[in-house]
Enzyme design. Structure first.
Site, PDB file in Angstrom:
ATOM      1  N   ASN A 279     -21.234  24.067  12.075  1.00 34.35           N
ATOM      2  CA  ASN A 279     -20.037  24.416  11.296  1.00 34.35           C
ATOM      3  C   ASN A 279     -19.682  23.356  10.255  1.00 34.35           C
ATOM      4  O   ASN A 279     -19.475  22.181  10.599  1.00 34.35           O
ATOM      5  CB  ASN A 279     -18.863  24.600  12.269  1.00 34.35           C
ATOM      6  CG  ASN A 279     -17.810  25.547  11.747  1.00 34.35           C
ATOM      7  OD1 ASN A 279     -17.950  26.119  10.662  1.00 34.35           O
ATOM      8  ND2 ASN A 279     -16.748  25.724  12.529  1.00 34.35           N
TER       9      ASN A 279
ATOM     10  N   TYR B 202      -4.499  22.417  15.726  1.00 33.35           N
ATOM     11  CA  TYR B 202      -5.778  22.997  16.117  1.00 33.35           C
ATOM     12  C   TYR B 202      -5.553  24.188  17.069  1.00 33.35           C
ATOM     13  O   TYR B 202      -4.757  24.096  18.001  1.00 33.35           O
ATOM     14  CB  TYR B 202      -6.663  21.956  16.832  1.00 33.35           C
ATOM     15  CG  TYR B 202      -7.763  22.654  17.570  1.00 33.35           C
ATOM     16  CD1 TYR B 202      -8.856  23.149  16.867  1.00 33.35           C
ATOM     17  CD2 TYR B 202      -7.650  22.944  18.929  1.00 33.35           C
ATOM     18  CE1 TYR B 202      -9.827  23.902  17.508  1.00 33.35           C
ATOM     19  CE2 TYR B 202      -8.620  23.687  19.580  1.00 33.35           C
ATOM     20  CZ  TYR B 202      -9.694  24.162  18.855  1.00 33.35           C
ATOM     21  OH  TYR B 202     -10.638  24.923  19.483  1.00 33.35           O
TER      22      TYR B 202
ATOM     23  N   HIS C 136      -8.898  18.783  22.143  1.00 35.12           N
ATOM     24  CA  HIS C 136      -9.623  18.573  20.886  1.00 35.12           C
ATOM     25  C   HIS C 136      -9.732  17.106  20.481  1.00 35.12           C
ATOM     26  O   HIS C 136      -9.460  16.739  19.329  1.00 35.12           O
ATOM     27  CB  HIS C 136      -9.030  19.432  19.762  1.00 35.12           C
ATOM     28  CG  HIS C 136     -10.092  20.118  18.953  1.00 35.12           C
ATOM     29  ND1 HIS C 136     -10.405  19.761  17.675  1.00 35.12           N
ATOM     30  CD2 HIS C 136     -10.928  21.127  19.255  1.00 35.12           C
ATOM     31  CE1 HIS C 136     -11.381  20.536  17.224  1.00 35.12           C
ATOM     32  NE2 HIS C 136     -11.724  21.374  18.168  1.00 35.12           N
TER      33      HIS C 136
ATOM     34  N   ARG D  58     -19.794  21.254  28.313  1.00 38.38           N
ATOM     35  CA  ARG D  58     -19.412  22.229  27.288  1.00 38.38           C
ATOM     36  C   ARG D  58     -20.508  22.465  26.245  1.00 38.38           C
ATOM     37  O   ARG D  58     -20.291  23.176  25.256  1.00 38.38           O
ATOM     38  CB  ARG D  58     -18.156  21.703  26.571  1.00 38.38           C
ATOM     39  CG  ARG D  58     -16.906  21.793  27.386  1.00 38.38           C
ATOM     40  CD  ARG D  58     -16.323  23.183  27.337  1.00 38.38           C
ATOM     41  NE  ARG D  58     -15.812  23.508  26.014  1.00 38.38           N
ATOM     42  CZ  ARG D  58     -15.952  24.695  25.426  1.00 38.38           C
ATOM     43  NH1 ARG D  58     -16.606  25.670  26.008  1.00 38.38           N
ATOM     44  NH2 ARG D  58     -15.438  24.899  24.228  1.00 38.38           N
TER      45      ARG D  58
ATOM     46  N   ASP E  53      -7.393  23.036  25.373  1.00 38.72           N
ATOM     47  CA  ASP E  53      -8.312  22.154  24.637  1.00 38.72           C
ATOM     48  C   ASP E  53      -7.505  21.056  23.946  1.00 38.72           C
ATOM     49  O   ASP E  53      -6.687  21.331  23.063  1.00 38.72           O
ATOM     50  CB  ASP E  53      -9.062  23.003  23.599  1.00 38.72           C
ATOM     51  CG  ASP E  53     -10.224  22.248  22.950  1.00 38.72           C
ATOM     52  OD1 ASP E  53     -10.301  21.014  23.106  1.00 38.72           O
ATOM     53  OD2 ASP E  53     -11.048  22.908  22.287  1.00 38.72           O
TER      54      ASP E  53
ATOM     55  N   GLU F  90     -17.083  30.464  27.211  1.00 38.71           N
ATOM     56  CA  GLU F  90     -16.104  30.719  26.145  1.00 38.71           C
ATOM     57  C   GLU F  90     -16.582  31.910  25.311  1.00 38.71           C
ATOM     58  O   GLU F  90     -17.772  32.030  25.010  1.00 38.71           O
ATOM     59  CB  GLU F  90     -15.998  29.486  25.248  1.00 38.71           C
ATOM     60  CG  GLU F  90     -14.969  29.619  24.131  1.00 38.71           C
ATOM     61  CD  GLU F  90     -14.909  28.365  23.261  1.00 38.71           C
ATOM     62  OE1 GLU F  90     -15.895  27.598  23.212  1.00 38.71           O
ATOM     63  OE2 GLU F  90     -13.862  28.147  22.626  1.00 38.71           O
TER      64      GLU F  90
ATOM     65  N   GLU G 192     -18.723  19.773  23.776  1.00 39.57           N
ATOM     66  CA  GLU G 192     -19.191  20.725  22.763  1.00 39.57           C
ATOM     67  C   GLU G 192     -19.817  20.008  21.562  1.00 39.57           C
ATOM     68  O   GLU G 192     -20.635  20.593  20.862  1.00 39.57           O
ATOM     69  CB  GLU G 192     -18.056  21.655  22.308  1.00 39.57           C
ATOM     70  CG  GLU G 192     -16.977  20.956  21.515  1.00 39.57           C
ATOM     71  CD  GLU G 192     -15.811  21.850  21.144  1.00 39.57           C
ATOM     72  OE1 GLU G 192     -15.494  22.780  21.903  1.00 39.57           O
ATOM     73  OE2 GLU G 192     -15.205  21.612  20.093  1.00 39.57           O
TER      74      GLU G 192
ATOM     75  N   TRP H  68      -9.805  15.115  14.477  1.00 38.90           N
ATOM     76  CA  TRP H  68      -9.345  16.501  14.341  1.00 38.90           C
ATOM     77  C   TRP H  68      -9.752  17.285  15.559  1.00 38.90           C
ATOM     78  O   TRP H  68     -10.809  17.135  16.092  1.00 38.90           O
ATOM     79  CB  TRP H  68      -9.971  17.160  13.090  1.00 38.90           C
ATOM     80  CG  TRP H  68      -9.557  18.600  13.050  1.00 38.90           C
ATOM     81  CD1 TRP H  68      -8.310  19.100  12.729  1.00 38.90           C
ATOM     82  CD2 TRP H  68     -10.365  19.735  13.416  1.00 38.90           C
ATOM     83  NE1 TRP H  68      -8.298  20.471  12.849  1.00 38.90           N
ATOM     84  CE2 TRP H  68      -9.534  20.881  13.278  1.00 38.90           C
ATOM     85  CE3 TRP H  68     -11.668  19.896  13.852  1.00 38.90           C
ATOM     86  CZ2 TRP H  68      -9.982  22.183  13.563  1.00 38.90           C
ATOM     87  CZ3 TRP H  68     -12.131  21.170  14.120  1.00 38.90           C
ATOM     88  CH2 TRP H  68     -11.304  22.303  13.976  1.00 38.90           C
TER      89      TRP H  68
ATOM     90  N   ARG I  77      -7.495  30.708  27.415  1.00 41.87           N
ATOM     91  CA  ARG I  77      -7.178  29.392  26.867  1.00 41.87           C
ATOM     92  C   ARG I  77      -5.856  29.495  26.122  1.00 41.87           C
ATOM     93  O   ARG I  77      -5.638  30.447  25.365  1.00 41.87           O
ATOM     94  CB  ARG I  77      -8.290  28.955  25.906  1.00 41.87           C
ATOM     95  CG  ARG I  77      -8.160  27.526  25.460  1.00 41.87           C
ATOM     96  CD  ARG I  77      -9.214  27.145  24.432  1.00 41.87           C
ATOM     97  NE  ARG I  77      -8.759  27.448  23.089  1.00 41.87           N
ATOM     98  CZ  ARG I  77      -9.259  26.886  21.983  1.00 41.87           C
ATOM     99  NH1 ARG I  77     -10.246  26.007  22.070  1.00 41.87           N
ATOM    100  NH2 ARG I  77      -8.794  27.201  20.789  1.00 41.87           N
TER     101      ARG I  77
ATOM    102  N   GLU J 121      -9.822  20.417  28.316  1.00 41.29           N
ATOM    103  CA  GLU J 121     -11.057  20.173  27.560  1.00 41.29           C
ATOM    104  C   GLU J 121     -10.892  19.032  26.560  1.00 41.29           C
ATOM    105  O   GLU J 121      -9.829  18.893  25.953  1.00 41.29           O
ATOM    106  CB  GLU J 121     -11.421  21.468  26.826  1.00 41.29           C
ATOM    107  CG  GLU J 121     -12.602  21.337  25.902  1.00 41.29           C
ATOM    108  CD  GLU J 121     -12.841  22.605  25.097  1.00 41.29           C
ATOM    109  OE1 GLU J 121     -12.283  23.670  25.442  1.00 41.29           O
ATOM    110  OE2 GLU J 121     -13.579  22.525  24.098  1.00 41.29           O
TER     111      GLU J 121
HETATM  112  C1  GCO Z   1     -13.696  25.320  21.101  1.00 39.38           C
HETATM  113  C2  GCO Z   1     -13.888  24.408  19.958  1.00 39.38           C
HETATM  114  C3  GCO Z   1     -13.927  25.016  18.608  1.00 39.38           C
HETATM  115  C4  GCO Z   1     -14.329  23.969  17.588  1.00 39.38           C
HETATM  116  C5  GCO Z   1     -15.215  24.590  16.563  1.00 39.38           C
HETATM  117  C6  GCO Z   1     -15.692  23.588  15.544  1.00 39.38           C
HETATM  118  O1  GCO Z   1     -13.344  24.818  22.141  1.00 39.38           O
HETATM  119  O2  GCO Z   1     -13.949  26.503  20.928  1.00 39.38           O
HETATM  120  O3  GCO Z   1     -13.119  23.253  20.060  1.00 39.38           O
HETATM  121  O4  GCO Z   1     -12.773  25.687  18.244  1.00 39.38           O
HETATM  122  O5  GCO Z   1     -13.249  23.373  16.979  1.00 39.38           O
HETATM  123  O6  GCO Z   1     -16.279  25.197  17.221  1.00 39.38           O
HETATM  124  O7  GCO Z   1     -16.746  24.092  14.833  1.00 39.38           O
HETATM  125 MG    MG Z   2     -13.219  22.778  22.164  1.00 40.20          MG
END
Ligand code: GCO
Ligand code: MG
Length: 409
Positions: free
Chosen positions: A37, A159, A219, A290, A217, A346, A269, A409, A147, A243
């Site tokens: 992304n 976010y 983040h 993740r 999340d 997810e 992730e 972020w 979530r 998360e």
């Molecule tokens: C999630 C993720 C996404 C990411 C995104 C960035 O838990 O699904 O945090 O929302 O922000 O995949 O490319």
């Molecule tokens: Mg995430």
């Protein structure tokens, strides 16, 4: 099964996707997801410039050998661009092998360990009313795990919550990457966030009862002690997981979080190899991994990662945001179905345009996903439809604190 062609296809049916199509001498094709992304073209170029020429003439059946060759022969190891490119090759070769065998991929991975794959959806809202509506909507469409993300008073954009749905891509779904030549700026204040979130979960539990699995999340925005505080404050609301509570480049940070809270933790992730998890898994500092097939090097290393995790009772919770293409999602679902230590998957449904470009056989019913029983992954790319959606520059946002300092972020 000599490889005679490998094509890198970039398409943007609402959001950007990079797909690798590998063709063998007998005319079989396999697909792999290479979408990173906001940095899509780097992976396309890594594939086109450096990987495709190395694939031509190789035997498509030798998946492990090809993986090791691409990983080790580059000399420069790891990193999201490299590993997303290797993922696409690995996934395409597994798709080919399963098609050649006439079986859905999960059969080659050991067969089904369960009937369906429990999925969680994303509910969000700017306020409690919107959030409850969103949770009800997710329950109505069948989700059995949810979530929860909300706005935070005094912050403009947070976010996980669409700020202005009309300006976001993705047919009303939350899509953080925005088209344009510069990334959008969002604001952040951890103290305001920490004050707000426990009350949100208290309200959600009061409204929806004790049974519904709830996730959240963070983040990557908290320090270890802030994350410990949030995990502790959320204990009465029995989260399925918290998360990415800290940015986990520093794996030791999770020791501190773990000492203070029994809220289950999910992370990874943005990781792309098993090395990113070594301390986390061996010391049992987390509960869910993740990583996605798309970003962690493909099915071959993901299988090794979840098998390593299984020895420590750590389960899977694969990333499945919309920036995982339907090809990457299908690959995840075959793995989810086959492994023993599956936790949850997810699932953010893609928009209609994406589903026209990527024809899929996977299904979502009563909260559970299933990859289907077509040979291979069960996803075909309609190249004509894809060509109607050329690449669009898009970036993920970034955050600044109130004094202007850049934050995670
Ligand atoms: C999630 C993720 C996404 C990411 C995104 C960035 O838990 O699904 O945090 O929302 O922000 O995949 O490319
Ligand atoms: Mg995430």
């Amino acid at each position: 099964m000599k490889i005679v062609a490998a094509d890198v296809l970039v398409t943007s049916p609402g959001r950007n996707f990079v797909t690798l199509k590998v063709t063998t001498e007998d005319g079989l094709t396999g697909l792999g997801d290479a979408t990173l992304n906001g940095r899509e073209l780097s992976v396309a170029s890594y594939l086109g410039d450096h990987v495709v020429p190395l694939l031509l003439g190789r035997d498509a059946r030798n998946i492990e050998d090809t993986w090791q060759f691409l990983y080790r022969s580059a000399y420069w190891r790891r990193g999201p661009v490299t590993m997303s490119a290797i993922s696409a090759v690995d996934t395409a070769l597994w798709d080919l092998k399963a098609k050649a065998a006439g079986m859905p991929l999960y059969q080659l991975l050991g067969g089904a360990s369960r009937k369906g794959i429990l999925a969680y959806g994303h509910a969000s809202g700017q306020d409690q009313h919107q959030l409850f509506d969103s949770i009800r909507h997710h329950l109505d469409v069948g989700f059995r795990a949810i979530r929860v993300q909300t706005s935070v008073p005094s912050l403009n954009a947070v976010y996980g919550v669409p700020a202005a749905p009309a300006s976001r891509e993705g047919d009303g779904h939350y899509e953080p990457a925005q088209r344009g030549s510069l990334p959008a700026e969002e604001d952040w204040d951890t103290r305001a966030y920490l004050r707000h979130i426990p009350g949100v979960f208290e309200a959600v539990r009061n409204e929806f009862g004790p049974e519904l699995p709830l996730l959240h999340d963070g983040h990557h925005r908290m320090t270890p002690i802030e994350a410990a505080r949030l995990g502790k404050a959320l204990e009465p609301y029995d989260l399925f997981w918290l998360e990415d509570c800290t940015p986990a480049e520093n794996q030791e940070a999770l020791r501190l979080v773990r000492q203070h809270t029994i809220t289950p933790l999910a992370i990874g992730e943005v990781f792309n190899t098993v090395w990113d998890y070594q301390t986390l898994i061996r010391e049992q500092l987390i509960d869910y991994v993740r990583s996605s097939v798309t970003h962690a090097g493909g099915i071959t290393p993901m299988r090794k990662l979840v098998d390593f995790a299984a020895q420590y009772q750590v389960k899977s919770g694969m990333h499945g945001a919309t920036d995982i293409s339907p090809v990457g999602m299908a690959a995840a679902l075959h793995l989810d179905l086959a492994i023993h230590n599956f936790g949850i998957q997810e699932y953010m449904p893609h928009n209609e345009r994406t589903n026209e470009v990527f024809r899929q056989t996977f299904t979502f019913r009563d909260g559970y996903l299933h990859p289907g029983d077509e040979p291979g992954l069960g996803v075909e790319l309609d190249e004509k439809a894809a060509a109607g959606f050329p690449y669009q520059t898009a970036y993920l946002p970034f955050s600044r604190l109130r004094d202007g300092t850049i934050h995670d972020w």
